[in-house]
Each structure stands twice: as structure tokens, then as C-alpha cells.
Design a protein around this motif. Sequence first.
Motif, PDB file in Angstrom:
ATOM      1  N   LEU A 111       0.845  -1.196   0.000  1.00  0.00           N
ATOM      2  CA  LEU A 111       0.000   0.000   0.000  1.00  0.00           C
ATOM      3  C   LEU A 111       0.877   1.242   0.000  1.00  0.00           C
ATOM      4  N   ALA A 112       0.558   2.170  -0.899  1.00  0.00           N
ATOM      5  CA  ALA A 112       1.258   3.454  -0.936  1.00  0.00           C
ATOM      6  C   ALA A 112       0.216   4.563  -1.004  1.00  0.00           C
ATOM      7  N   ILE A 113       0.078   5.308   0.082  1.00  0.00           N
ATOM      8  CA  ILE A 113      -0.834   6.456   0.132  1.00  0.00           C
ATOM      9  C   ILE A 113       0.025   7.695   0.347  1.00  0.00           C
ATOM     10  N   MET A 114       0.182   8.466  -0.705  1.00  0.00           N
ATOM     11  CA  MET A 114       1.061   9.628  -0.671  1.00  0.00           C
ATOM     12  C   MET A 114       2.462   9.211  -0.204  1.00  0.00           C
ATOM     13  N   GLY A 115       2.871   8.038  -0.636  1.00  0.00           N
ATOM     14  CA  GLY A 115       4.178   7.508  -0.265  1.00  0.00           C
ATOM     15  C   GLY A 115       4.621   6.490  -1.294  1.00  0.00           C
ATOM     16  N   GLY A 116       5.385   5.497  -0.862  1.00  0.00           N
ATOM     17  CA  GLY A 116       5.875   4.496  -1.797  1.00  0.00           C
ATOM     18  C   GLY A 116       6.087   3.156  -1.135  1.00  0.00           C
ATOM     19  N   PHE A 117       6.212   2.116  -1.954  1.00  0.00           N
ATOM     20  CA  PHE A 117       6.547   0.789  -1.453  1.00  0.00           C
ATOM     21  C   PHE A 117       7.462   0.102  -2.458  1.00  0.00           C
ATOM     22  N   GLN A 118       8.174  -0.920  -1.993  1.00  0.00           N
ATOM     23  CA  GLN A 118       9.039  -1.743  -2.836  1.00  0.00           C
ATOM     24  C   GLN A 118       8.917  -3.201  -2.417  1.00  0.00           C
ATOM     25  N   ARG A 119       8.862  -4.071  -3.409  1.00  0.00           N
ATOM     26  CA  ARG A 119       9.005  -5.503  -3.179  1.00  0.00           C
ATOM     27  C   ARG A 119      10.065  -5.954  -4.173  1.00  0.00           C
ATOM     28  N   LYS A 120      11.245  -6.263  -3.690  1.00  0.00           N
ATOM     29  CA  LYS A 120      12.350  -6.590  -4.584  1.00  0.00           C
ATOM     30  C   LYS A 120      13.323  -7.501  -3.862  1.00  0.00           C
ATOM     31  N   GLY A 121      14.315  -7.998  -4.604  1.00  0.00           N
ATOM     32  CA  GLY A 121      15.275  -8.907  -4.013  1.00  0.00           C
ATOM     33  C   GLY A 121      14.732 -10.331  -3.996  1.00  0.00           C
ATOM     34  N   THR A 122      15.113 -11.108  -2.977  1.00  0.00           N
ATOM     35  CA  THR A 122      14.723 -12.512  -2.902  1.00  0.00           C
ATOM     36  C   THR A 122      13.481 -12.703  -2.036  1.00  0.00           C
ATOM     37  N   TRP A 123      12.473 -11.855  -2.218  1.00  0.00           N
ATOM     38  CA  TRP A 123      11.224 -12.020  -1.492  1.00  0.00           C
ATOM     39  C   TRP A 123      10.403 -13.128  -2.148  1.00  0.00           C
ATOM     40  N   THR A 124       9.397 -13.647  -1.436  1.00  0.00           N
ATOM     41  CA  THR A 124       8.527 -14.716  -1.945  1.00  0.00           C
ATOM     42  C   THR A 124       7.168 -14.133  -2.305  1.00  0.00           C
ATOM     43  N   ALA A 125       6.837 -14.169  -3.597  1.00  0.00           N
ATOM     44  CA  ALA A 125       5.566 -13.629  -4.077  1.00  0.00           C
ATOM     45  C   ALA A 125       4.446 -14.638  -3.823  1.00  0.00           C
ATOM     46  N   PRO A 126       3.298 -14.189  -3.306  1.00  0.00           N
ATOM     47  CA  PRO A 126       2.184 -15.114  -3.048  1.00  0.00           C
ATOM     48  C   PRO A 126       1.437 -15.458  -4.330  1.00  0.00           C
ATOM     49  N   ARG A 127       0.501 -16.411  -4.222  1.00  0.00           N
ATOM     50  CA  ARG A 127      -0.319 -16.763  -5.380  1.00  0.00           C
ATOM     51  C   ARG A 127      -1.185 -15.581  -5.813  1.00  0.00           C
ATOM     52  N   ALA A 128      -1.593 -14.756  -4.850  1.00  0.00           N
ATOM     53  CA  ALA A 128      -2.376 -13.555  -5.164  1.00  0.00           C
ATOM     54  C   ALA A 128      -1.785 -12.381  -4.394  1.00  0.00           C
ATOM     55  N   PHE A 129      -1.322 -11.386  -5.123  1.00  0.00           N
ATOM     56  CA  PHE A 129      -0.704 -10.210  -4.510  1.00  0.00           C
ATOM     57  C   PHE A 129      -1.461  -8.971  -4.973  1.00  0.00           C
ATOM     58  N   THR A 130      -1.826  -8.103  -4.029  1.00  0.00           N
ATOM     59  CA  THR A 130      -2.590  -6.895  -4.333  1.00  0.00           C
ATOM     60  C   THR A 130      -1.767  -5.664  -3.976  1.00  0.00           C
ATOM     61  N   ALA A 131      -1.663  -4.739  -4.922  1.00  0.00           N
ATOM     62  CA  ALA A 131      -0.903  -3.503  -4.703  1.00  0.00           C
ATOM     63  C   ALA A 131      -1.817  -2.311  -4.975  1.00  0.00           C
ATOM     64  N   LEU A 132      -1.783  -1.330  -4.076  1.00  0.00           N
ATOM     65  CA  LEU A 132      -2.600  -0.126  -4.210  1.00  0.00           C
ATOM     66  C   LEU A 132      -1.714   1.101  -4.041  1.00  0.00           C
ATOM     67  N   ALA A 133      -1.798   2.013  -5.008  1.00  0.00           N
ATOM     68  CA  ALA A 133      -1.039   3.262  -4.944  1.00  0.00           C
ATOM     69  C   ALA A 133      -2.001   4.427  -5.134  1.00  0.00           C
ATOM     70  N   VAL A 134      -2.154   5.245  -4.107  1.00  0.00           N
ATOM     71  CA  VAL A 134      -3.021   6.425  -4.148  1.00  0.00           C
ATOM     72  C   VAL A 134      -2.144   7.655  -3.959  1.00  0.00           C
ATOM     73  N   MET A 135      -1.978   8.418  -5.013  1.00  0.00           N
ATOM     74  CA  MET A 135      -1.109   9.588  -4.984  1.00  0.00           C
ATOM     75  C   MET A 135       0.283   9.193  -4.479  1.00  0.00           C
ATOM     76  N   GLY A 136       0.717   8.011  -4.906  1.00  0.00           N
ATOM     77  CA  GLY A 136       2.017   7.503  -4.511  1.00  0.00           C
ATOM     78  C   GLY A 136       2.526   6.545  -5.572  1.00  0.00           C
ATOM     79  N   GLY A 137       3.567   5.820  -5.250  1.00  0.00           N
ATOM     80  CA  GLY A 137       4.142   4.916  -6.234  1.00  0.00           C
ATOM     81  C   GLY A 137       4.708   3.668  -5.594  1.00  0.00           C
ATOM     82  N   GLY A 138       4.862   2.631  -6.413  1.00  0.00           N
ATOM     83  CA  GLY A 138       5.407   1.384  -5.910  1.00  0.00           C
ATOM     84  C   GLY A 138       6.179   0.630  -6.970  1.00  0.00           C
ATOM     85  N   GLU A 139       7.041  -0.284  -6.525  1.00  0.00           N
ATOM     86  CA  GLU A 139       7.841  -1.112  -7.423  1.00  0.00           C
ATOM     87  C   GLU A 139       7.723  -2.568  -6.991  1.00  0.00           C
TER      88      GLU A 139
END
Length: 266
Positions: A111-139
Amino acid sequence: MTIEGFPQGAVPDLPGGSQMRASDAERERIAEVLRDAVAEGRLDMEEFEERLGAAYTARTHAQLEPLIRDLPVPGAAAAPAPPSPDATGGLTARDGWAGRIGGAPTSRMALAIMGGFQRKGTWTAPRAFTALAVMGGGEIDLREARFEGHEIVVRCFTLMGGIEVIVPPDLETHVSGIGIMGGFDHRGSADGDPTGPRVTITGLAVFGGVNVQRKLRREEHKRLKAERRREKEARREELRAARRERRAELEDERAERRARRHDWGH
């Protein structure tokens, strides 16, 4: 809510004593934990907004630490060990897809609300992943990631914000999102290695954008860069050898001319 009354728990690694002045990077680390907590339902929006405001106005570690004492911190709990990274710090193509499928997800939402998020590197992605960016950004970077299963769905929703999804060239990817007064880039759709997972990227971009890019893994990029450097050096050495050979030929020709002039003089 009384922040001083939070139970004890894990906190991010904040160097130095509790009275040390907090940096912007440390405030952002606390804010990222709070965003994960509200996305997972551990905090309601009122608690999230109160703690987030306190995080950004905190001046010392003593003011930051209580904000997340009752929340799990990413990396604090034991998790299934991922495949060993190579010397460059990332998973390599030699590991194969089989070794990268399975394991408990690192997170299921961002979740990024007027901010940001990152999911990178050797993280484990789930079967269902939800990302929300409101006046913000994410990677969301899947190049070095593990995957909970063979079928992965990434749902991206933006409102006056943007999300970038990065996938490796050999990952089967299908993009099916919709843009309304915004953009949902479908150019990242492509087939990949059939032994690997299948990733579907969908969602909605309103006055914002979702961009899907295919990029080489860091290890592969460095390998190709090293190969290009070696090839360039080999070409330079060939040119230097050709120049040396040409100079030797010219010197021989000059020596022959001097010898003929000497013969004519006698």
C-alpha cells in the motif's frame, strides 16, 4: 490509543541509543512497517494515520521505537530459507525455476498512500498479490523473487499514482489491466520458460499508470557487461597487433629502400 502503552515486540534495527536523532531513512523504514500492517489488517486507518503522523514528526529513536513494538517486522521471524544467492547477491538463471517455487509468502499486499513501497530482491511472491497506490508509487520486482506456486496473480490498482512491475525475460507474463484516464502497459506480455511460473498482472489505473518491464537479472546483466568488456578489449588488442604488424612492414620497406640506395651509390 496511547503509544507509550504498546506491548514489547520486534523493532527495526535502529543504530545507537534511544536518544539518538532519527534520520529520514529511519522514519521511512518505520512508515513502511506501518503500511504493511494496515494492508494486512493489523491496524485500522485511524491507528495507521495517528502512528504514521507520529513517525514523520519523530525526532529521536525513543519516539520511533514504540510505534511498531506490537507489529511484526519483515525479516524478524524465521522464514523458509531461499536458495543460496550467488556472489552478486541475487538468484541466478543456473538455479532453475524448480528451486524458486514454494515457500511462505513474504507479504500479500502493498500500500502506498502519498508515499511508496518496494518488493524486490529474494522475497517470496504469493499466489495472489494486491498492490494499491493512491497519490504515490510502488515497485514490484520479480527478477530475483521466489514464488508460492506456479500460478501467480498480481493485482495493481492506482489512483493518481503509479506502479512499476519488473519481470525477467524468461518469465511467462500476461497483462490484462485497464486504464481509465491513465495507462496500463500491456507490452510486458510474453511467453517464457514453460517450467517456470505463470504471472498474470491485472487491475485498474485511474489517472495513473501501471508499467510492466522486462529486464535482465542483475547477475545476467553483469555477466553480459563483463563479456562486452572482454570483447571490446579483444578488439582493441587486435587493432594494436595490426598496427604493430603494419609498423613492422613499413620499417622493412624503409630498410629495403635504404639498402637499394646504398647499392646504387657503389
